[in-house]
Design an enzyme around this catalytic site. Sequence first.
Site, short mmCIF file in Angstrom:
data_model
loop_
_atom_site.label_atom_id
_atom_site.label_comp_id
_atom_site.label_asym_id
_atom_site.label_seq_id
_atom_site.Cartn_x
_atom_site.Cartn_y
_atom_site.Cartn_z
N GLU A 26 9.65 -7.40 3.84
CA GLU A 26 10.58 -7.58 2.96
C GLU A 26 12.35 -7.68 3.70
OE1 GLU A 26 10.20 -3.96 0.75
OE2 GLU A 26 8.72 -4.89 -0.29
N GLU A 73 -0.96 -6.80 0.01
CA GLU A 73 -0.77 -5.68 -0.50
C GLU A 73 -1.00 -6.00 -2.70
OE1 GLU A 73 3.13 -4.03 -0.67
OE2 GLU A 73 2.97 -3.72 1.62
C1 XIL Z 1 5.15 1.81 -2.04
C2 XIL Z 1 4.18 2.76 -1.87
O1 XIL Z 1 3.34 2.16 -2.47
C3 XIL Z 1 4.84 3.96 -2.30
O2 XIL Z 1 3.60 5.01 -2.52
C4 XIL Z 1 5.72 4.19 -1.64
O3 XIL Z 1 6.40 5.22 -2.90
C5 XIL Z 1 7.28 3.55 -2.33
O4 XIL Z 1 6.77 2.12 -1.06
N1 XIL Z 1 6.25 -2.97 -1.07
C6 XIL Z 1 5.54 -2.33 0.38
C7 XIL Z 1 5.08 -1.07 0.24
O5 XIL Z 1 5.65 -3.37 1.45
O6 XIL Z 1 5.26 -0.39 1.85
C8 XIL Z 1 5.60 -0.25 -0.95
O7 XIL Z 1 5.10 0.92 -0.23
C9 XIL Z 1 5.35 -1.11 -2.09
C10 XIL Z 1 6.25 -2.94 -2.39
#
Ligand code: XIL
Length: 520
Positions: free
Chosen positions: A337, A443
């Site tokens: 990101e 994701e």
């Molecule tokens: C999220 C997790 O799912 C949560 O449990 C945590 O509180 C915050 O992070 N993009 C990403 C992930 O790269 O690491 C994130 O995961 C969601 C968005």
Amino acid sequence: MKKFGILLLVLAMMMACLNVAAADDATLVYASTFVAGTDGWYGRGAQVYRTTEATLKTEGRSSDWNSPGRDFPLVETGEYKLSVEVFQDSVDSANFMISIAHTKDGAETYENLARGTAKKGEWTKLEGTYIAGDFDKYVLYVETTGAPELSFEIRDFRVDAPNGVPAPKPKTPDMVIEEVAIEDMPSLKEAYAGKFDFGAAVPQYAFSNGKLKALILKQFSILTPENEMKPDAVLDVNGSKALLKETGDETAVAVHFDAAKSLLRFAQSNGIKVHGHVLVWHSQTPEAFFHEGYDAKKPLVSREVMLGRMENYIKGVFEYLDANYPGVVVSWDVLNEAIDDGSNWLRNSNWKKIIGDDYPNFAYAYARKYAPEGTKLYYNDYNTAIGGKLRGIVKLLNTLIPEGNIDGYGFQMHHNVSFPSIQQIRTAVETIAAMGLRLRVSELDVTVSNNSEASFKKQAKYYADVMKILIDHADQFEAVQVWGLTDMMSWRGSQFPLLFDGRGNPKPAFWAVADPENYQ
Ligand code: XIL
């Protein structure tokens, strides 16, 4: 004879249950350990944040109800056991409660479910029970009585269902999801074998639940720790401070993998691959990492020191994993990101502020230097299907590709059922695929606004359409991973984004992903 057979079967099932109970937390339905993230907890009229000691701290309160809270999709008539530990260090003693705020047809009402008194400086456990009434929304929170301004911490919040969770009462328009035994489900990893790995992000607590472990074994060939390999879980701030004191070297870094061990061990012993997430990120990284003396109150370190810390962190991570879990972590999100949604160029993170615009290049150079041969190094980002962001991502990749230290791009794909469109996704996939990188969906989740049959069918169609795009590029995709196991466990759980419902049963989206070509 037949009766005897049934008796034997019942006995065998009872034995199996006993074994599960001995080996696992069989009744656990939810646990927030705060080892890594805030697990969806938020402040109710107060600020909450996770401390490096795996606790959630609440500050800035002015009323007793100002508290840490979290939404839980409880099931009506379900009998839940709740527990949490609380800590305060300001007054001789303070009274705490676990409470619930529940909403029905827009009206919020409250109940107090557990009480306890925490003496100064002592962790104190609150325990209570709740039988879920008929509500649309349930928020569990930890509040005080008679101490409206007190700052306090909580840890180890658990929700158990000793008698199991009942099937949700079929109330229209909620869709009734049929129960399917894990062994009777098709397997996604088998459905995609020969194309790409199919996997999921999994939090630490899943590995103490027998049913979730069985689901993982059946369905997935690759796992990502949802939070447990992020810098706030891996960087040992106190250990780094101690090293600095011992050596006088500001670039010394200590790491530990306490939170990730259960996933790594499970993957290692079951031959499941692991995708590492994440080495360099603006989020979930201790602020102290960027400051002199590992002290967030001191000034930011120099570019040279930060590059040294970056290198030593990356080196420490790869050395630990290679020594303890050789071959298990096959790929990594080196950088996550980095592109800002407004400017479509590098976001103004501590990394950029301290090192400058070339910090991504260093991250990949160090990762390549220390990663075991064959480890695939990825850049991971969201909103790839949005034009400006896509251009920013392409621009960044173009600075990295010529140096030869990046292998792939990961599309996060946190979508909703109407945005982005399937055509936008196809364009984004084609654009990045043309750059010749390896690809993954890292994701995947797709939210809907309710759990009606119509919503779940629309969601299933969207999943099927996405999978068809990925299958068209199967030669470049290494893996497709959903972000979580069940809707109950998802970071966006209130919007039902995943393939399995809260009880682990396959939703229409699961059947669509299992066979997208034939999904109508
Ligand atoms: C999220 C997790 O799912 C949560 O449990 C945590 O509180 C915050 O992070 N993009 C990403 C992930 O790269 O690491 C994130 O995961 C969601 C968005």
